[in-house]
Design a protein around this motif. Structure first.
Motif, PDB file in Angstrom:
ATOM      1  N   UNK A 121       0.793  -1.231   0.000  1.00 39.09           N
ATOM      2  CA  UNK A 121       0.000   0.000   0.000  1.00 39.09           C
ATOM      3  C   UNK A 121       0.826   1.282   0.000  1.00 39.09           C
ATOM      4  N   UNK A 122       2.105   1.188   0.363  1.00 38.09           N
ATOM      5  CA  UNK A 122       2.896   2.413   0.505  1.00 38.09           C
ATOM      6  C   UNK A 122       4.155   2.394  -0.365  1.00 38.09           C
ATOM      7  N   UNK A 123       5.008   1.408  -0.165  1.00 41.17           N
ATOM      8  CA  UNK A 123       6.322   1.416  -0.813  1.00 41.17           C
ATOM      9  C   UNK A 123       6.204   1.257  -2.326  1.00 41.17           C
ATOM     10  N   UNK A 124       5.505   0.229  -2.774  1.00 42.13           N
ATOM     11  CA  UNK A 124       5.385   0.013  -4.217  1.00 42.13           C
ATOM     12  C   UNK A 124       4.591   1.130  -4.906  1.00 42.13           C
ATOM     13  N   UNK A 125       3.460   1.591  -4.339  1.00 43.77           N
ATOM     14  CA  UNK A 125       2.796   2.746  -4.952  1.00 43.77           C
ATOM     15  C   UNK A 125       3.689   3.983  -5.046  1.00 43.77           C
ATOM     16  N   UNK A 126       4.526   4.211  -4.038  1.00 46.23           N
ATOM     17  CA  UNK A 126       5.460   5.336  -4.094  1.00 46.23           C
ATOM     18  C   UNK A 126       6.460   5.142  -5.229  1.00 46.23           C
ATOM     19  N   UNK A 127       6.919   3.907  -5.404  1.00 49.53           N
ATOM     20  CA  UNK A 127       7.830   3.619  -6.513  1.00 49.53           C
ATOM     21  C   UNK A 127       7.141   3.870  -7.862  1.00 49.53           C
ATOM     22  N   UNK A 128       5.875   3.462  -7.953  1.00 50.28           N
ATOM     23  CA  UNK A 128       5.146   3.664  -9.199  1.00 50.28           C
ATOM     24  C   UNK A 128       4.977   5.158  -9.513  1.00 50.28           C
ATOM     25  N   UNK A 129       4.787   5.962  -8.480  1.00 52.71           N
ATOM     26  CA  UNK A 129       4.672   7.408  -8.687  1.00 52.71           C
ATOM     27  C   UNK A 129       5.952   7.971  -9.281  1.00 52.71           C
TER      28      UNK A 129
ATOM     29  N   UNK B 160      10.060   9.313  -2.298  1.00 54.74           N
ATOM     30  CA  UNK B 160      11.248   8.589  -1.835  1.00 54.74           C
ATOM     31  C   UNK B 160      11.235   8.455  -0.313  1.00 54.74           C
ATOM     32  N   UNK B 161      10.952   9.575   0.347  1.00 50.49           N
ATOM     33  CA  UNK B 161      10.975   9.584   1.807  1.00 50.49           C
ATOM     34  C   UNK B 161       9.867   8.703   2.375  1.00 50.49           C
ATOM     35  N   UNK B 162       8.708   8.745   1.755  1.00 52.79           N
ATOM     36  CA  UNK B 162       7.571   7.945   2.220  1.00 52.79           C
ATOM     37  C   UNK B 162       7.902   6.449   2.155  1.00 52.79           C
ATOM     38  N   UNK B 163       8.451   6.028   1.028  1.00 54.37           N
ATOM     39  CA  UNK B 163       8.808   4.617   0.871  1.00 54.37           C
ATOM     40  C   UNK B 163       9.941   4.230   1.811  1.00 54.37           C
ATOM     41  N   UNK B 164      10.913   5.123   1.958  1.00 54.83           N
ATOM     42  CA  UNK B 164      12.068   4.818   2.796  1.00 54.83           C
ATOM     43  C   UNK B 164      11.664   4.648   4.255  1.00 54.83           C
ATOM     44  N   UNK B 165      10.779   5.512   4.736  1.00 52.98           N
ATOM     45  CA  UNK B 165      10.358   5.451   6.129  1.00 52.98           C
ATOM     46  C   UNK B 165       9.686   4.122   6.443  1.00 52.98           C
TER      47      UNK B 165
END
Length: 400
Positions: free
Chosen positions: A200-208, A224-229
């Motif tokens: 729900x967070x890391x992969x969607x952030x990567x897709x963005x 980047x920061x959202x996925x990293x956290x």
């Protein structure tokens, strides 16, 4: 579902074998990649080539492995051109959770009366227990995600809140399920939080980030920061969740009267040890962390050490009474002709006095010091019967 699977124990055994094998393999890959990328991030140094820095490289690391040198670079946001192919790291997480949930179904849901429910803890029906278990998995992700969004900028407050909630979950499930199932349930809840981070967070952030490059837009660094956290969160949860995966091998923990508190302590120690390695990757070696972790484990081991039943001043326990307890509570499974299973687990039988005497140490550990056996207490062994077995063993486990 439970009836269909239980009709063919051999098929259930194969499903258990294959799902567990896949679960372990996928878990190794997922946790291994998590460890690697956290270590890689912490080992990055500013690029030596000014051109790389101008191209958006924030750090680089040189590594040697398998007979070769590697230069790994990380970009501040994204490279100028979207590379092809671009390798993603997601299926190891999805496979770990899916195979773990398959194991829950094959073992704990299809055989809820044995593995999930303990009537001496809570008088739940099969479907009540399954529904509660699934609802808790969903609730774990929803509550965790909301907390991350609300307290994401206050990591210490977030970590403290999560610890309190995980402790409450451990305490609550210990009043609903068997001890063994309590540990697996809490582990599954943590694992759901982790895979939820990925899905729900890391992969969607990567897709963005990818879609921005594809559309010719400048990617948003916040992604980047959202996925990293969330990746960092997963990193700290790895050692705790690994313990819950293997916890069914340690009845002296989940069979204790304070099972939930023991679980919480071990989860905290696991996260604390992971913190040591995270710091070490950055060049900081804080030996106080492993020392305090070792002291905490030693203290826990002393505090939960089983108390040996004293034989002094107690009437001799007749073996006939011991044999009666074993026949009523144990031989439903542990017999050459069991009634609750197709064959005795691990080939352990208690049909003769010699077999019972030989297995006295195991009876002491599994049925007296803990409540691990009978599984789910399906045969209704009482506390008085457990104490009686303990006294017989303390008196020398004598047979006619």
């Amino acid at each position: 579902m439970a009836t269909v699977l239980s009709l063919d124990p051999y098929a259930t055994d194969w499903l258990n074998l294959l799902a567990r094998w896949l679960h372990v393999i996928a878990g190794i890959v997922w946790i291994g990649s998590s460890f690697y990328f956290i270590a890689l991030d912490n080992h990055l140094r500013p690029p030596a080539d000014a051109g790389d820095s101008d191209a958006g490289v924030s750090g680089e690391a040189w590594e040697i492995h398998g007979g070769g040198f590697y230069q790994v670079q990380k970009y501040r946001v994204a490279p100028r051109e979207l590379p092809e192919p671009l390798h993603w790291f997601k299926w190891e997480a999805y496979t770990t959770w899916l195979s773990g949930f398959a194991l829950l179904i094959v073992l704990y849901y299809a055989h809820a009366d044995t593995y999930l429910i303990d009537k001496s803890v809570a008088d739940l029906s099969t479907w009540e227990a399954i529904a509660i278990s699934v609802a808790l998995l969903i609730a774990a992700w929803v509550v965790y995600d909301v907390l991350c969004r609300v307290l994401g900028t206050r990591p210490l407050v977030l970590a403290t809140t999560l610890l309190v909630l995980i402790s409450l979950a451990a305490w609550g499930t210990s009043h609903l399920f068997s001890g063994r199932a309590t540990y697996l349930q809490v582990g599954a809840m943590i694992g759901t939080m982790m895979v939820g981070n990925v899905f729900f967070v890391i992969i969607p952030a990567h897709w963005e980030l990818v879609r921005a490059k594809q559309a010719g837009r400048e990617p948003d660094p916040a992604q980047n920061e959202r996925a990293k956290l969330r990746s960092v969160h997963n990193n700290y949860l790895t050692l705790p969740v690994v313990f819950t995966m293997i916890s069914n091998h340690f009845p002296f923990t989940y069979g204790h009267s304070y099972q939930w508190l023991i679980l919480v302590v071990l989860l905290v120690i696991g996260a604390w040890i992971r913190h040591f390695f995270n710091l070490r990757h950055t060049g900081r070696t804080v030996w106080a962390i492993p020392v305090t972790a070792a002291l905490a484990i030693a203290a826990l081991a002393i505090l939960i050490r089983p108390q040996t039943e004293s034989a002094a001043g107690t009437p001799a326990v007749p073996f006939a009474r011991v044999a009666q307890i074993v026949d009523q509570r144990c031989t439903a499974c542990h017999s050459l002709h069991p009634t609750k299973v197709t064959e005795a687990p691990l080939g352990i039988t208690m049909d003769t006095p010699d077999e019972i005497q030989r297995l006295a140490p195991s009876i002491q550990q599994q049925a007296v010091e803990s409540t691990a056996m009978p599984l789910g207490n399906v045969t209704g062994m009482t506390s008085a019967e457990r104490r009686l077995l303990g006294r017989w063993i303390a008196q020398g486990a004598k047979i006619p």
